[in-house]
Design a protein around this motif. Sequence first.
Motif, PDB file in Angstrom:
ATOM      1  N   ALA A  67       4.425  -8.047  -4.071  1.00 34.84           N
ATOM      2  CA  ALA A  67       4.510  -6.787  -3.336  1.00 34.84           C
ATOM      3  C   ALA A  67       4.821  -5.590  -4.047  1.00 34.84           C
ATOM      4  CB  ALA A  67       5.455  -7.127  -2.162  1.00 34.84           C
ATOM      5  N   GLY A  68       3.968  -4.587  -4.087  1.00 36.00           N
ATOM      6  CA  GLY A  68       4.288  -3.543  -4.837  1.00 36.00           C
ATOM      7  C   GLY A  68       4.297  -2.278  -3.971  1.00 36.00           C
ATOM      8  N   PHE A  69       5.250  -1.347  -4.283  1.00 36.75           N
ATOM      9  CA  PHE A  69       5.324  -0.053  -3.753  1.00 36.75           C
ATOM     10  C   PHE A  69       6.276   1.003  -4.589  1.00 36.75           C
ATOM     11  CE2 PHE A  69       8.196  -2.857  -1.666  1.00 36.75           C
ATOM     12  CZ  PHE A  69       9.627  -2.007  -1.581  1.00 36.75           C
ATOM     13  N   VAL A  70       5.966   2.501  -4.120  1.00 43.39           N
ATOM     14  CA  VAL A  70       6.495   3.123  -5.030  1.00 43.39           C
ATOM     15  C   VAL A  70       7.791   4.058  -4.191  1.00 43.39           C
ATOM     16  CG1 VAL A  70       6.198   5.680  -5.624  1.00 43.39           C
ATOM     17  CG2 VAL A  70       4.611   3.799  -6.325  1.00 43.39           C
ATOM     18  N   VAL A  96       3.694   4.179  -0.632  1.00 48.90           N
ATOM     19  CA  VAL A  96       5.081   5.024  -0.746  1.00 48.90           C
ATOM     20  C   VAL A  96       6.137   4.984   0.358  1.00 48.90           C
ATOM     21  CG1 VAL A  96       6.077   7.132  -1.150  1.00 48.90           C
ATOM     22  CG2 VAL A  96       3.909   6.605  -2.093  1.00 48.90           C
ATOM     23  N   VAL A  97       7.431   4.379  -0.227  1.00 44.60           N
ATOM     24  CA  VAL A  97       8.577   4.623   0.763  1.00 44.60           C
ATOM     25  C   VAL A  97       9.097   6.017   0.419  1.00 44.60           C
ATOM     26  CG1 VAL A  97      10.560   3.465   1.196  1.00 44.60           C
ATOM     27  CG2 VAL A  97       8.727   2.124   0.922  1.00 44.60           C
ATOM     28  N   GLY A 100       6.454   4.491   5.187  1.00 51.28           N
ATOM     29  CA  GLY A 100       7.560   4.821   5.904  1.00 51.28           C
ATOM     30  C   GLY A 100       8.531   5.324   5.158  1.00 51.28           C
ATOM     31  N   VAL A 101       9.810   5.874   5.765  1.00 46.90           N
ATOM     32  CA  VAL A 101      10.770   6.576   5.447  1.00 46.90           C
ATOM     33  C   VAL A 101      11.883   5.626   5.506  1.00 46.90           C
ATOM     34  CG1 VAL A 101       9.359   8.505   5.672  1.00 46.90           C
ATOM     35  CG2 VAL A 101      11.308   7.713   7.519  1.00 46.90           C
ATOM     36  N   VAL A 102      12.938   6.088   4.577  1.00 43.56           N
ATOM     37  CA  VAL A 102      14.483   5.714   4.890  1.00 43.56           C
ATOM     38  C   VAL A 102      15.080   6.943   4.704  1.00 43.56           C
ATOM     39  CG1 VAL A 102      16.490   4.953   3.686  1.00 43.56           C
ATOM     40  CG2 VAL A 102      14.053   3.480   3.668  1.00 43.56           C
ATOM     41  N   LEU A 103      15.859   7.219   5.772  1.00 42.72           N
ATOM     42  CA  LEU A 103      16.733   8.348   5.964  1.00 42.72           C
ATOM     43  C   LEU A 103      18.139   8.323   5.201  1.00 42.72           C
ATOM     44  CD1 LEU A 103      16.168   9.124   9.968  1.00 42.72           C
ATOM     45  CD2 LEU A 103      14.831   9.965   7.901  1.00 42.72           C
TER      46      LEU A 103
END
Length: 436
Positions: free
Chosen positions: A3-6, A117-118, A148-151
């Motif tokens: 599982a790959g993401f930035v 992108v996260v 999506g995002v993390v606040l």
Amino acid sequence: MAAGFVISAPASGVGKTTLTLALARAWRNRGLNVQCFKSGPDYIDPAFHAAATGRASVNVDSWAMDRVAISHLVCRGADADVVLAEGSMGLFDGVAARGVSGTGATADIAEMLGWPVVLVIDPSGQAQTAAAIAAGLRDYRPGVRLAGVVLNRVASPRHEDLVRRALNDSGIAVFGALPRHAEISLPKRHLGLVQAEEQGEIGKLIDEAARFVAEHVDLDAVLRSAASWSPQPAAKGLNVTPPGQRIALARDAAFSFVYPHMLEAWRRAGAEISTFSPLSDEAPDASADVCWLPGGYPELHAGKIAANARFRSGLRAFAETRPVHGECGGYMVLGTALTDADGIRHEMTGLLGLETSFAKRRMHLGYRLAELAAPMPGHRSGARLRGHEFHYSTILAQPDTPLAVVHDATGAVIAETGSQRGHATGTFFHLIAEDR
């Protein structure tokens, strides 16, 4: 399939490194194999990544590396369950002129590898505007997908609710919200984070960050958003020639800035590396055929370096018959003198005439393309080397024969040419790759 993401953000200082380390450790605690990478030229973060995952992390850089080299480097994630690439600066921040395969922006790596992108968003001092920023980043460049995002650093439950509602209305997933938590802040220094090896409590710090993030972020939702990724083995690796068969490498708190992919490439090409500590008054291995002094923080240890007679005399004896090369801080130590931030002048090894000062801080930052006017260890005259320069020293004297014609990322010629004298050479930039 991994599982790959930035992990990226709208700007620097938002919390990318802390989130990357926390996610990596949290998934590792679940029994997953996690592989990290660093997008861009930062040479400190990979050591933190290794501390979090137990696996070596390397840099991938679209300005300095071609697609083949990047594909080769990311293949180390082939056996991982999760692959995280931490970005640098803001998602689309790079240089104005394109390099080998891009501008150095994190978005280049995300698009090239197909990883979503996260986004880490710090909504301090705003509410719904955070959603506008996230939506703008989502839509700015086709080919870059926002998962999506993390606040981060949310002020209160009401604040979180306002931001979440706006993001949901914009169709943007919110994986979690982190309230302010000073205990997991990583110490800073003028070149960025303090090095991982300088922190005796780094394991506890990462564990606390992992616990905190797991409490506030839906780790399963983040994993579901990642791209399934199976790397294709690259036909060729980096275009790297070792500086010698037996390399004496300075390695301690004053000499630690060397890219992991360079050391691995040297070893893969058959070179043997022996380390020595100038701060412990050690001289380079007398059986080595080349000595390499990387960058670091010699200005913080200048008095000790100046006082370590065995190191200085041993290095000078080595340089009588064999090549010695210094990068940035290593280059300064090869010089005549270094003046520290308090204005105290310290005698260095004198292999080169360079004299530098930190008494008046002046930042030198950016990519560098050097055309060698003379050979240096591992590279012939005329070679085109790509690297990155980041320091706060001022040149007081650079009297020796220039080593190279050096350009910044816009093509402008700069004054930091490097130097050569006898068997000694030095550059202010840290080498990333040679053009093929």
